[in-house]
Write an enzyme that holds these catalytic residues in place. Sequence first.
Site, PDB file in Angstrom:
ATOM      1  N   ASN A   1     -10.358   1.797   6.533  1.00  0.00           N
ATOM      2  CA  ASN A   1     -10.374   0.378   6.187  1.00  0.00           C
ATOM      3  C   ASN A   1      -9.439   0.160   5.002  1.00  0.00           C
ATOM      4  OD1 ASN A   1     -12.625  -1.009   7.891  1.00  0.00           O
ATOM      5  ND2 ASN A   1     -13.528   0.927   7.204  1.00  0.00           N
ATOM      6  N   GLU A   2      -8.207  -0.176   5.310  1.00  0.00           N
ATOM      7  CA  GLU A   2      -7.157  -0.307   4.304  1.00  0.00           C
ATOM      8  C   GLU A   2      -7.284  -1.639   3.551  1.00  0.00           C
ATOM      9  OE1 GLU A   2      -5.516   2.144   3.492  1.00  0.00           O
ATOM     10  OE2 GLU A   2      -4.596   3.258   5.132  1.00  0.00           O
TER      11      GLU A   2
END
Length: 642
Positions: free
Chosen positions: A174-175
Amino acid sequence: MKTTEREMRDISYKPAGQFEETRFEKIHNVIFSDSNEASIIVAQEIAALIRKKQGAGKNCILGLATGSSPIRVYEELVRMHKEEGLSFNNVVTFNLDEYLPMEKDNRQSYWHFMHEHLFNHIDIPSENIHIPDGTLSNEYVREYCLGYEEAIKKFGGLDFQLLGIGRTGHIGFNEPGSHRNSGTRVITLDHITRVDAAPAFLGIDNVPRKAITMGISTVMNAKRVVLLGWGQNKADIIKKTVEGEISSQVPATYLQGHKNCTFVLDDGAGSELTRNKTPWLVDESLEWNENLTAKAMVWLCGVTGKSILSLTDKDYNDNGMSGLLSLEDSYDLNIKMFNRLQHTITGWPGGKPNADDTNRPERALPAKKRVIIFSPHPDDDVISMGGTFDRLVEQGHDVHIAYQTSGNIAVSDKDALRYAEISKDIHPSIEAQIIIDSLKAKKESSSDSIEVRKLKGNIRRGESYAATRYLGLDDSNVHFLDLPFYETGTIKKNNLSEDDIKIMMNIIKEVKPHQIFAAGDLADPHGTHKVCLDAVFESMKRLQSEPFMEDCWLWLYRGAWHEWDINEIEMAVPMNPDQVLKKRNAIFCHQSQKDGVMFQGEDSREFWMRAEERNKNTAQRYRALGLSDYAAMEAFVRYKFD
C-alpha cells in the site's frame, strides 16, 4: 490510549519495556536491543495464539508478511514446530502481497519466499495457504482480488496480522496515496520501493512495476497487528509513522487508529523517536550521565546554531535541559564537552610514539602496531576508512587487510562477460568459453554457475590489489577470507557457521593484532555487514584467553550510508585535501563498483561521492562546534567487550 485498549495487547511484551504515552507517540511500541530477541517474542505470541485457538477447536487466521524483517520470526516458528511440537494444522494464512507479473518458481516470488522460510518446514495443510497469484492476466485480476477479500471474510477475518514497513511508509504494498478503505487490489510500486528491491532482483530494471496487495482496510480489520522494524534505515519512517499525523502519504500512519497494534523495533529503528533522540524533551526528571549529556549538548548546538563554548544558561533552559543545568553550570559543562571532543581528534590512528597518550584515543605503545582491517566486501576498507588506512601504512604499522567475502555477487554479468571475452582473446580456452556461454544463457534472477562466481570473485580480487598497492601495502598483507556463508550465488546468504568462525579466528591468531578495525554500519541488520561483524565479535570472544588479546583494541567504522553521531565518536582522523583525493583514487580502483553499481541503495551517487560528502560533513560538524577546521574526517567508535 485507554487502559482497556492497552490491556488488549499481549502481556509478553511488558518485560521488554512498558509503553509510556507522550505527546509525541501515537502507536504502542516496544524497543529491543536485539532484533533476534524481539523476533523470538513475536513468534511466541503467534504460537500462543495458535495453541489457544487449537484448544477452542477453532482455526487461527494469520496475515503474513515477506521481506527480511520476519525471517527470524519464521525460523523460530519452525523451530517450535520441530522441537516443541507446535502444530499448524489449524492455521489458515493469507499473505499480504505478491509482485505482478511473477511466476511461483521465481526465487524472487513471495510464494517461493514463504515456502522456503516457513511452509516447507511445518505441517500446515496446503489448502490453508493463500498467497496472491502473480501469474494472472489483467482481465482476471480484479475478480481475483475481490475473491481474496471474500476468502478472508469467510474465515472470519484475520486474527493476527504481521507487518513490515517500507521506506515509503507502505504496509503490504500500500504505497503513498492509498486510501483508508482500500481492499485487495493491483497497485503500481513506488520508485523507492523498487530501488529497495533492486538488490534481490540484480538491478532495478528487473523489478516488477506492479503488485497485488492486501488493502489498508483489510489490515485494519485484523484483530491484532504487529509491525516489525529493524535497522537504522527504518528509523526515519518509523518516527513519521509513530509521531506524525495520519496521512495517505505515509500509509502506515493509518495504524494509529488500530486499537490493538504494536510496533516491535530494535535500537536502530527506534533511534529517531523523540524519547530516544531527545529524551530531555519528554522527561524532565531524566537521569543525566556523561553520554546523554554529550548527546544533548551536540543537539543543543545544532538547535541554537552556536559552538559549544558559546552556549548560555538561557540556551539550556529554553530547550528542555534545565535539569542538566541544575547539576552543573553551563561554563563547566561547555569546557568539559569541548575537551572531550577535542581529545577525539588525532592524526595518529595507531597512536603517537613518544607522546603522552593520557588524552589520546589510542595508546602510544607499542609504537609500531600490528593491525587488521576487516572489510566485509572488497571495497569497504577504502570507502569507509581509506584515509586512516593510508595513515596507518605511512606511519609504519604492520597493516593487514582481510576481505571477509568475495563480493562476487556485486559484479554485473556485463562486466563478467567483458572480462571473459578478453581472457579468451588473450588465451583461448574451454574454461573461458564455458563462462561466456553460461553468462549468455543466464535467465533473469537465476544464480551464477560456480565458474562465473569464481570469475566475478577474481575481478573483485584484482581491484582490491590495485587499491592496496596504490596505498603502499605489500601483497603479502592482503588476505581474502571468502567466508563460506556468503558463497550461495544468490542475494540470500547462509547463517554464520563454525567454518566461518574458524577462518576468522585463524587470521586473528596469525597476525596477533594490537588493533582491529571492523565495519559497524548496520543499516540492514540482515545484511552482509551484520553477519561479518558478528563473525568479528564471536571470534574475538573465543580468543579472549589468548595472551595477545589483552592488548587488542577493536575500532568500528561506518560505511557509505551512515556516520557515527558526533557524541558517539571516540577517534576522529582528519584528512587534508590531498588525502581526500588519494582516498578517492583508491576507491576508483574498484572499477566494477562504479558507474551504475548493482547495489546502489537509495542514494544514486557513486560510493566515492557519498564517502567524501560524509567525511566532509563530519569535519564541518566539528568546525561548527568550535573545534579545528579540517577538509574531512573519518570517525571511529571503540567497542569494548564485557
